[in-house]
Design an enzyme around this catalytic site. Structure first.
Site, PDB file in Angstrom:
ATOM      1  N   GLU A 114       0.830  -1.198   0.000  1.00 55.79           N
ATOM      2  CA  GLU A 114       0.000   0.000   0.000  1.00 55.79           C
ATOM      3  C   GLU A 114       0.864   1.246   0.000  1.00 55.79           C
ATOM      4  OE1 GLU A 114      -2.103  -1.369   3.734  1.00 55.79           O
ATOM      5  OE2 GLU A 114      -1.219   0.468   4.523  1.00 55.79           O
ATOM      6  N   LYS A 116       2.752   4.608   1.036  1.00 55.91           N
ATOM      7  CA  LYS A 116       3.181   5.271   2.267  1.00 55.91           C
ATOM      8  C   LYS A 116       2.871   6.735   2.080  1.00 55.91           C
ATOM      9  CE  LYS A 116       6.901   5.623   5.615  1.00 55.91           C
ATOM     10  NZ  LYS A 116       6.309   6.825   6.167  1.00 55.91           N
ATOM     11  N   ASP A 118       2.684  10.588   2.880  1.00 54.48           N
ATOM     12  CA  ASP A 118       3.517  11.553   3.578  1.00 54.48           C
ATOM     13  C   ASP A 118       2.642  12.655   4.166  1.00 54.48           C
ATOM     14  OD1 ASP A 118       5.695  12.822   4.554  1.00 54.48           O
ATOM     15  OD2 ASP A 118       6.333  13.676   2.650  1.00 54.48           O
ATOM     16  N   TYR A 237      -5.576   3.640   7.038  1.00 54.98           N
ATOM     17  CA  TYR A 237      -5.010   2.360   6.590  1.00 54.98           C
ATOM     18  C   TYR A 237      -4.838   1.340   7.714  1.00 54.98           C
ATOM     19  CZ  TYR A 237      -1.203   5.283   8.219  1.00 54.98           C
ATOM     20  OH  TYR A 237      -0.453   6.145   8.967  1.00 54.98           O
ATOM     21  N   LYS A 332      11.054   2.974   1.011  1.00 55.24           N
ATOM     22  CA  LYS A 332      11.017   4.403   0.679  1.00 55.24           C
ATOM     23  C   LYS A 332      11.612   4.653  -0.685  1.00 55.24           C
ATOM     24  CE  LYS A 332      11.331   7.241   4.358  1.00 55.24           C
ATOM     25  NZ  LYS A 332      10.675   8.417   4.828  1.00 55.24           N
ATOM     26  N   CYS A 430      20.903  30.082 -31.600  1.00 62.26           N
ATOM     27  CA  CYS A 430      21.014  30.030 -30.145  1.00 62.26           C
ATOM     28  C   CYS A 430      20.093  31.073 -29.521  1.00 62.26           C
ATOM     29  CB  CYS A 430      22.464  30.290 -29.717  1.00 62.26           C
ATOM     30  SG  CYS A 430      22.637  30.550 -27.941  1.00 62.26           S
ATOM     31  N   CYS A 433      22.470  33.988 -27.839  1.00 59.07           N
ATOM     32  CA  CYS A 433      23.341  34.903 -28.584  1.00 59.07           C
ATOM     33  C   CYS A 433      22.969  35.007 -30.053  1.00 59.07           C
ATOM     34  CB  CYS A 433      24.801  34.464 -28.438  1.00 59.07           C
ATOM     35  SG  CYS A 433      25.156  32.911 -29.281  1.00 59.07           S
ATOM     36  N   CYS A 448      25.107  25.323 -29.154  1.00 57.22           N
ATOM     37  CA  CYS A 448      25.485  26.632 -29.689  1.00 57.22           C
ATOM     38  C   CYS A 448      26.968  26.591 -30.043  1.00 57.22           C
ATOM     39  CB  CYS A 448      25.209  27.723 -28.645  1.00 57.22           C
ATOM     40  SG  CYS A 448      25.962  29.300 -29.056  1.00 57.22           S
ATOM     41  N   CYS A 453      29.594  32.903 -26.756  1.00 58.53           N
ATOM     42  CA  CYS A 453      28.189  33.044 -26.342  1.00 58.53           C
ATOM     43  C   CYS A 453      28.128  33.439 -24.862  1.00 58.53           C
ATOM     44  CB  CYS A 453      27.442  31.735 -26.563  1.00 58.53           C
ATOM     45  SG  CYS A 453      25.790  31.713 -25.858  1.00 58.53           S
TER      46      CYS A 453
HETATM   47  S1  IVH Z   1       1.223   1.417   9.158  1.00 59.54           S
HETATM   48  C1  IVH Z   1       2.639   0.032  13.088  1.00 59.54           C
HETATM   49  N1  IVH Z   1       0.706   2.226   6.729  1.00 59.54           N
HETATM   50  O1  IVH Z   1       4.425   6.249   8.283  1.00 59.54           O
HETATM   51  C2  IVH Z   1       2.588   0.523  11.720  1.00 59.54           C
HETATM   52  N2  IVH Z   1       1.847   3.692   8.192  1.00 59.54           N
HETATM   53  O2  IVH Z   1       7.172   5.904   9.039  1.00 59.54           O
HETATM   54  C3  IVH Z   1       1.794   1.735  11.700  1.00 59.54           C
HETATM   55  N3  IVH Z   1       2.360   5.877   7.222  1.00 59.54           N
HETATM   56  O3  IVH Z   1       3.834   6.198  11.719  1.00 59.54           O
HETATM   57  C4  IVH Z   1       1.776   2.397  10.466  1.00 59.54           C
HETATM   58  N4  IVH Z   1       1.455   5.486   5.262  1.00 59.54           N
HETATM   59  O4  IVH Z   1       2.303   7.622  10.214  1.00 59.54           O
HETATM   60  C5  IVH Z   1       1.267   2.526   7.912  1.00 59.54           C
HETATM   61  N5  IVH Z   1       0.148   2.828   4.569  1.00 59.54           N
HETATM   62  C6  IVH Z   1       0.699   3.130   5.746  1.00 59.54           C
HETATM   63  C7  IVH Z   1       1.295   4.382   6.001  1.00 59.54           C
HETATM   64  C8  IVH Z   1       1.867   4.624   7.233  1.00 59.54           C
HETATM   65  C9  IVH Z   1       2.087   6.374   6.016  1.00 59.54           C
HETATM   66  C10 IVH Z   1       3.087   6.612   8.282  1.00 59.54           C
HETATM   67  C11 IVH Z   1       2.587   6.362   9.680  1.00 59.54           C
HETATM   68  C12 IVH Z   1       3.762   5.783  10.414  1.00 59.54           C
HETATM   69  C13 IVH Z   1       4.891   6.287   9.596  1.00 59.54           C
HETATM   70  C14 IVH Z   1       6.118   5.417   9.778  1.00 59.54           C
END
Ligand code: IVH
Length: 691
Positions: A114, A116, A118, A237, A332, A430, A433, A448, A453
């Site tokens: 899934e 991640k 931010d 999630y 990541k 160019c 120039c 160029c 130039c």
């Molecule tokens: S699971 C125990 N799933 O990333 C695991 N976390 O770097 C709990 N985060 O503290 C988190 N997307 O705030 C999980 N699909 C995802 C996530 C996710 C972002 C964040 C979350 C966590 C942090 C860790």
């Protein structure tokens, strides 16, 4: 209307409004007009004014609460909010899989992949389906009670109600359990963030660095009325504590992570749009590329993927470390991406005359800074990706490299775009120039041909002054542009005859700053001579090659006397580099510049009697990696120091690494070093080893 009739109508209106709210904010499938929605809302408001005792906290009219708070109460999470271990490559993902399977001998292990997200992590508590509490992560055990702020986020339902969705194989008996903690991220959609920053700019307020900061800052507001104006959203999630009711085991509520995501969605909560159940880690790995591609289309910033063991009974057996559970890991992306509109394509003239197409973008936050320009590489790349002015483009930045446009969102293309035609754009000359241009087959680029130039000269001067070259402080783009336009310099050597009086007359230059720049230029004469070699900007010769060549040949004269075979004997110097060096020194114009530099007194050799560095000292010829924060040096300083003693400093640990230098809060490199058996040096260990 009597009270009973009013009550019935109120309930009907709330259900309708909640449904449309969900369709709009969660499913992006609006069914009625804004006006129709407003009419329903107004009707509810009027009825509630007439019958105030019928107002309930989960009524859609009750999102924005009363008075600002003095401070946030802290609340304990019913289950701790853990964080995740990070990995950055497939090898580490495979190592994670090996660990998991070792702890679950003989069992099948499926994974869920899934995004991640931010954002800012939040935890919500629903009791009998009603939103009771919303909290920040805090230290993982207790967080701030930000319920009033959370309630203003329209994509968060104030009450959970099972929704039938044609895409869901939904248990028709699903009811919100008596107690449910849900976990996810609050975020600010990019478009909303940009609008908000524009408004702040108009009001003379500082702009916010990125959507994540904007979200964190918004959630920390004590006045929920302010938060209600911020375009926040959320996505969920995970679940924390659950009471599934009447003797039902909590584990049965959602036996897998896939069930968690489906159930949250079925209860009306926003969940990630993309996720997959994968049969094994190899499938996870195969899917990551596609996953990263799709992540660019999501309304929130995605900085990687999270890989979770699917079966939750296996979670229990895997357990957790102090910081993170053993059932999940973050993968990541080392490249951060963002999406923004391409306003125009312009052409930048590089220091070697290469004409590079540049994307002029609507400013967007990316990897900690705001980006308004990005490279489009060359004509071929624009064709291949079919990038057009007006497109919504994906920009990417990795570490210190220049941001680049890596793709477009074709479904977001406005109707009237045309493929970009660089030849038509250039019209044979160019753009800086007006000089003749030629297609250089080696670089798939136009170039160029005019060595005088001014745009090329500007780039050469910028390169010469770089921190990684002659390190001339204060000699930046604005000053360089003026020096070239006023014809005060014709080549890099002319810098050394600039006077304070000449500089002091220029824009943004007082006596004092002029004197500083002249002093900085003067000081650069004493720099190690590899810096000059790098600063000259010889084609194919970067910083690393310049250092090696300077070490090997000890002086400019010796280097100039070297032929191709002699050059090729230097480590990592291939035939193309060797030829480029010979060509550079054969060019009479370049020789003139070098003579001028010599006359100005710029250092053109190593200190008398110096030996090549790679034969001295503890670190000579050793491959070293640095991780964590050091007390005594910045990373750049230590890297420089080690390199000056012949070390090869790299970024990633492998079996070939000789030492890992470890500061405070080391990252995953330390684990890696331990697995690979790489010796560790702590900061105090360096004392006797650095010359
Ligand atoms: S699971 C125990 N799933 O990333 C695991 N976390 O770097 C709990 N985060 O503290 C988190 N997307 O705030 C999980 N699909 C995802 C996530 C996710 C972002 C964040 C979350 C966590 C942090 C860790």
């Amino acid at each position: 209307m009597n009270r009973t009739q009013a009550q019935a109508r109120i309930e009907r209106l709330r259900a309708e409004l909640n449904r449309h709210n969900r369709l709009y904010y969660v499913e992006t499938a609006q069914e009625i007009s804004d006006r129709a929605y407003d009419l329903l809302y107004k009707e509810l408001q009027d009825l509630e004014t007439q019958f105030p005792d019928l107002v309930t906290p989960d009524s859609p009219t009750q999102r924005v609460g009363g008075e600002p708070l003095k401070e946030f109460r802290s609340i304990a999470h019913l289950q701790p909010m853990m964080s995740l271990d990070n990995t950055y490559n497939f090898e580490e993902l495979r190592a994670f899989d090996t660990r998991v399977r070792k702890l679950l001998p003989g069992e099948q292990v499926e994974y869920v992949l899934e995004p991640k997200i931010d954002g800012v992590s939040i935890s919500l508590r629903y009791v009998h389906g009603r939103l009771l509490l919303g909290a920040t992560r805090g230290d993982g055990t207790t967080g701030d009670d930000i319920t009033a702020n959370i309630r203003t986020i329209k994509s968060i339902p104030l009450s959970l109600s099972p929704v039938l969705n044609r895409n869901l194989a939904l248990n028709p008996n699903l009811k919100p359990p008596p107690l449910l903690e849900v976990r996810g991220e609050a975020y600010m959609p990019l478009a909303g963030f940009q609008k908000m920053n524009a408004a702040r700019a108009r009001a003379g307020e500082e702009s916010l660095a990125n959507p994540r900061n904007a979200t964190a800052g918004s959630l920390k507001q004590l006045d929920p009325r302010i938060v209600a104006q911020r375009p926040l959203a959320a996505v969920f999630y995970a679940i924390g504590a659950v009471d599934a009711g009447a003797g039902a085991p909590a584990a049965a509520f959602c036996p897998t992570q896939a069930a968690v995501l489906e159930t949250l969605k079925a209860l009306g909560l926003p969940t990630p749009q993309y996720w997959w159940v994968c049969r094994d880690m190899e499938e996870v790995i195969r899917r990551t590329a596609d996953f990263q591609q799709r992540a660019a289309d999501l309304p929130y910033e995605v900085d990687g993927a999270v890989v979770k063991v699917n079966r939750r009974d296996q979670w229990t057996r895997l357990g957790a470390t102090a910081k993170a559970p053993r059932y999940a890991i973050a993968y990541k992306y080392s490249h951060e991406q963002a999406r923004t509109r391409l306003r125009a394509i312009t052409i930048q003239v590089g220091r070697t005359g290469v004409l590079t197409p540049v994307a002029e973008l609507e400013p967007v936050a990316l990897a900690g800074s705001t980006i308004a320009r990005a490279t489009l590489h060359n004509e071929e790349e624009i064709k291949r990706k079919d990038i057009r002015v007006g497109d919504l483009v994906i920009v990417e930045k990795a570490g210190e490299v220049i941001p680049a446009v890596v793709g477009v969102a074709p479904d977001q293309r406005p109707p009237d775009t045309r493929p970009f035609d660089i030849q038509q754009h250039l019209r044979g000359q160019c753009p800086a120039c007006g000089g003749p241009i030629r297609r250089d087959p080696e670089f798939v680029a136009w170039r160029c041909e005019n060595i005088a130039c001014p745009a090329q000269l500007k780039r050469r001067l910028e390169h010469f002054a770089l921190r990684r070259a002659m390190d001339i402080e204060g000699l930046g783009e604005v000053l360089i542009n003026q020096l070239v336009e006023k014809q005060l310099v014709q080549d890099v050597a002319d810098l050394y005859s600039l006077t304070v009086a000449q500089l002091a007359g220029l824009d943004r230059m007082g006596e004092k700053s002029a004197a500083n720049v002249v002093a900085a230029i003067e000081a650069s004469k004493q720099r190690a001579w590899w810096r000059l070699l790098h600063g000259l900007g010889i084609l194919h010769i970067g910083e690393g090659a310049a250092r090696k060549l300077a070490d090997h040949f000890v002086s400019l004269d010796k280097l100039m006397a070297a032929d191709v075979p002699a050059l090729e004997s230097v480590p990592d110097c291939g035939p193309v580099m060797a030829q480029s060096i010979v060509d550079f020194f054969q060019n009479p114009r370049n020789r003139t510049v070098l003579n001028k530099l010599r006359a100005a007194g710029v250092t053109l050799s190593a200190a008398p009697g110096a030996q090549p560095a790679a034969t001295r000292g503890f670190f000579a010829g050793k491959t070293v990696v640095i991780t964590g924060t050091l007390q005594q040096w910045s990373r750049d300083e230590l890297r420089e120091r080690l390199r000056s003693q012949g070390a090869i400093v790299t970024d990633s640990v492998s079996r070939k690494t000789h030492f890992l230098i470890v500061g405070a809060d080391p990252g995953s490199k330390l684990d890696k070093a331990n697995t690979c058996g790489v010796p560790i040096l702590h900061e105090p260990d360096l004392a006797g080893k650095l010359a």
